[in-house]
Design an enzyme around this catalytic site. Structure first.
Site, mmCIF file in Angstrom:
data_model
loop_
_atom_site.group_PDB
_atom_site.id
_atom_site.type_symbol
_atom_site.label_atom_id
_atom_site.label_comp_id
_atom_site.label_asym_id
_atom_site.label_seq_id
_atom_site.Cartn_x
_atom_site.Cartn_y
_atom_site.Cartn_z
ATOM 1 N N ASN A 8 -9.880 -5.191 -8.937
ATOM 2 C CA ASN A 8 -10.449 -5.228 -7.586
ATOM 3 C C ASN A 8 -11.585 -6.252 -7.620
ATOM 4 O O ASN A 8 -12.678 -5.958 -8.089
ATOM 5 C CB ASN A 8 -10.969 -3.833 -7.210
ATOM 6 C CG ASN A 8 -11.541 -3.786 -5.810
ATOM 7 O OD1 ASN A 8 -11.611 -4.811 -5.121
ATOM 8 N ND2 ASN A 8 -11.964 -2.608 -5.393
ATOM 9 N N ARG A 92 -5.999 -5.563 -5.894
ATOM 10 C CA ARG A 92 -6.277 -5.069 -4.551
ATOM 11 C C ARG A 92 -6.687 -6.258 -3.677
ATOM 12 O O ARG A 92 -7.568 -7.026 -4.042
ATOM 13 C CB ARG A 92 -7.416 -4.064 -4.596
ATOM 14 C CG ARG A 92 -7.826 -3.630 -3.212
ATOM 15 C CD ARG A 92 -9.205 -3.069 -3.198
ATOM 16 N NE ARG A 92 -9.572 -2.745 -1.822
ATOM 17 C CZ ARG A 92 -10.803 -2.807 -1.344
ATOM 18 N NH1 ARG A 92 -11.788 -3.201 -2.119
ATOM 19 N NH2 ARG A 92 -11.048 -2.491 -0.115
ATOM 20 N N HIS A 182 -8.563 0.329 4.231
ATOM 21 C CA HIS A 182 -8.413 1.562 3.427
ATOM 22 C C HIS A 182 -6.952 2.046 3.420
ATOM 23 O O HIS A 182 -6.688 3.222 3.175
ATOM 24 C CB HIS A 182 -9.254 2.724 3.997
ATOM 25 C CG HIS A 182 -10.726 2.607 3.768
ATOM 26 N ND1 HIS A 182 -11.627 3.117 4.666
ATOM 27 C CD2 HIS A 182 -11.439 2.095 2.757
ATOM 28 C CE1 HIS A 182 -12.857 2.909 4.231
ATOM 29 N NE2 HIS A 182 -12.767 2.276 3.064
ATOM 30 N N ARG A 243 -23.044 -0.053 8.074
ATOM 31 C CA ARG A 243 -22.303 -0.692 9.180
ATOM 32 C C ARG A 243 -22.409 0.154 10.445
ATOM 33 O O ARG A 243 -22.349 1.383 10.373
ATOM 34 C CB ARG A 243 -20.827 -0.840 8.807
ATOM 35 C CG ARG A 243 -20.591 -1.834 7.705
ATOM 36 C CD ARG A 243 -19.126 -1.896 7.319
ATOM 37 N NE ARG A 243 -18.981 -1.773 5.881
ATOM 38 C CZ ARG A 243 -17.861 -1.454 5.258
ATOM 39 N NH1 ARG A 243 -16.766 -1.208 5.939
ATOM 40 N NH2 ARG A 243 -17.827 -1.366 3.946
ATOM 41 N N GLU A 387 -7.196 4.979 -5.359
ATOM 42 C CA GLU A 387 -6.541 3.738 -4.949
ATOM 43 C C GLU A 387 -5.981 2.975 -6.150
ATOM 44 O O GLU A 387 -4.923 2.365 -6.072
ATOM 45 C CB GLU A 387 -7.526 2.859 -4.174
ATOM 46 C CG GLU A 387 -7.825 3.455 -2.808
ATOM 47 C CD GLU A 387 -9.022 2.823 -2.129
ATOM 48 O OE1 GLU A 387 -8.838 1.800 -1.481
ATOM 49 O OE2 GLU A 387 -10.132 3.371 -2.239
#
Ligand code: AMP
Length: 401
Positions: A8, A92, A182, A243, A387
């Site tokens: 990743n 990823r 996601h 965020r 993941e």
């Protein structure tokens, strides 16, 4: 052994896990951090309790990969003799846009396409392309590499869910639409939940709440994403650590004008200075927010209320969108660990057939567990996400193993 290296990569970091896919165990994991700054390696071999943190020199992703090869194959932390023992590498990738609706094998053309999407995901896609090229350079020739996209799972959304009310040509020419993120996590947890419920995912209507530093909620109908809270970028939807989530677009232009921000500065403001951090003035971390709530901090309390209220609204909206609801699942750092958030979200939801057992909810932390009472029409679960494991499984599937 069937070994898969999962990568990743960000602009200055390269997180990795080496998995033994015979039993899906993690052999080694860590991070090559501060790439392009100085360099820091963290490396762990969980089965041996071996861990090392080391200062390094990582001018680019290539040196980071070279170091990773070195620690995996030599010295005290060695776990393999050579990189040729690895079946494949799974990467990823954040943005696959409308080009990629599933994982695929890496070629130079695929790397160019991923890099070509950098305008849509400037923070992520270019670093992904750099890492793919570095990996190709460092790993033995012919090692298959597979790319797994965060957006791919959401490519099943219908136009009514993914189009914005902007002129259609902005979609056609600028590719402005909801992509959702996601996706790997939502796909993994919804499938895991169906297995735990002893049901076929094709027969279930699930609201999947991935709540972490970044959060998104997805309506999964029959195993397919039909709507999701994140949008063109991961900024949309509910409030997150730093965020802002969804904001009236006019408030954005107004704040920009009043602060004299450039588009980039406004983007930084909404991505890094808003959310829990900006609202509470306490922290971007949910644990700090919950602690401050207990101490009577009013802004922390309203921040916590906003989060819970927004999640509730998505559950209601997605139950309506799917014309039904069989299960709600919580995952991610907050979803898996914060009983406070889960409790508040599930409170006063009897109309939707949601009732959770308070004791089960208090005890649930980071493990697959059902929270709903036997008479709850809708099942409520905590489903830990993984993941990396799904990326490794997809990688093997793509290379045909
Ligand atoms: P993630 O991005 O999935 O790693 O999630 C990070 C978020 O999970 C942060 O806001 C943390 O405060 C929150 N989190 C992690 N552990 C806990 C915990 N034990 N209780 C409450 N929140 C937690």
């Amino acid at each position: 052994m069937n070994l898969v290296l999962v990568v990743n990569a960000g602009s200055s970091s390269l997180k990795y896990q080496l998995l033994n896919m015979d039993d899906e165990s993690v052999i080694a994991k860590g991070n090559c951090d501060r790439i392009g700054i100085d360099g820091k390696l963290s490396y762990k071999v969980p089965s041996r309790g071996y861990a090392v943190d080391e200062d390094c020199v990582f001018p680019t992703h290539t040196e980071a990969f070279e170091k990773l090869v070195e620690v995996l194959t030599t010295g005290e932390g060695k776990v393999i003799d050579s990189m040729s023992e690895i079946s494949a590498v799974g990467h990823r990738i954040v943005q696959g846009a409308e080009i990629f609706d599933k994982a695929c094998l890496v070629t130079e053309e695929i790397i160019e396409q991923i890099d070509g999407l950098s305008e849509l995901a400037p923070v992520h896609n270019h670093p992904h392309a750099l890492a793919l090229r570095a990996c190709t350079k460092v790993l033995p020739k012919g090692t298959p590499q597979v790319v797994v996209f965060d957006t791919a799972f959401h490519q099943t959304m219908p136009p009514k869910a993914y189009l914005f009310g902007l002129p259609y040509e902005d979609y056609e020419k600028l590719h402005v639409r909801k992509y959702g993120f996601h996706g790997t996590s939502h796909r993994f947890v919804s499938k895991t939940l169906a297995e735990a419920m002893g049901r076929d995912v094709k027969d279930l209507k699930i609201v999947s709440c991935h709540l972490g530093n970044g959060s998104s909620i997805t309506a999964v109908d029959g195993g397919k994403s039909v709507d999701t809270s994140m949008g063109f970028t991961p900024l949309d939807g509910i409030i997150m650590g730093t965020r802002c989530g969804a904001v009236d677009p006019s408030a954005v232009t107004y704040v920009m004008e009043k602060h004299g921000f450039t588009p980039h500065e406004m983007s930084q403001y909404m991505n890094k200075k808003s959310g829990f951090l900006g609202l509470s003035g306490v922290s971007s971390d949910n644990r700090d927010i919950q602690e401050a709530v207990l101490k009577g901090d009013e802004k922390a309390a309203i921040t916590s209320d906003i989060l819970q209220y927004q999640i509730k609204k998505y559950i209601g909206a997605y139950a309506a969108a799917m014309n039904g609801l069989d299960a709600v699942l919580f995952t991610g750092g907050i979803g898996e660990n914060s009983w406070e958030v889960r409790e508040a979200v599930c409170e006063n939801m009897e109309y939707f057939g949601i009732k959770i057992d308070s004791a089960l909810n208090h005890a649930a932390r980071g493990k697959l567990v059902k929270l709903s009472t036997p008479d709850s029409k809708v099942e409520v679960w905590v489903v830990p996400t993984n993941e990396e494991l799904l990326i490794a499984r997809d990688t093997l599937e793509v290379i045909g193993k």
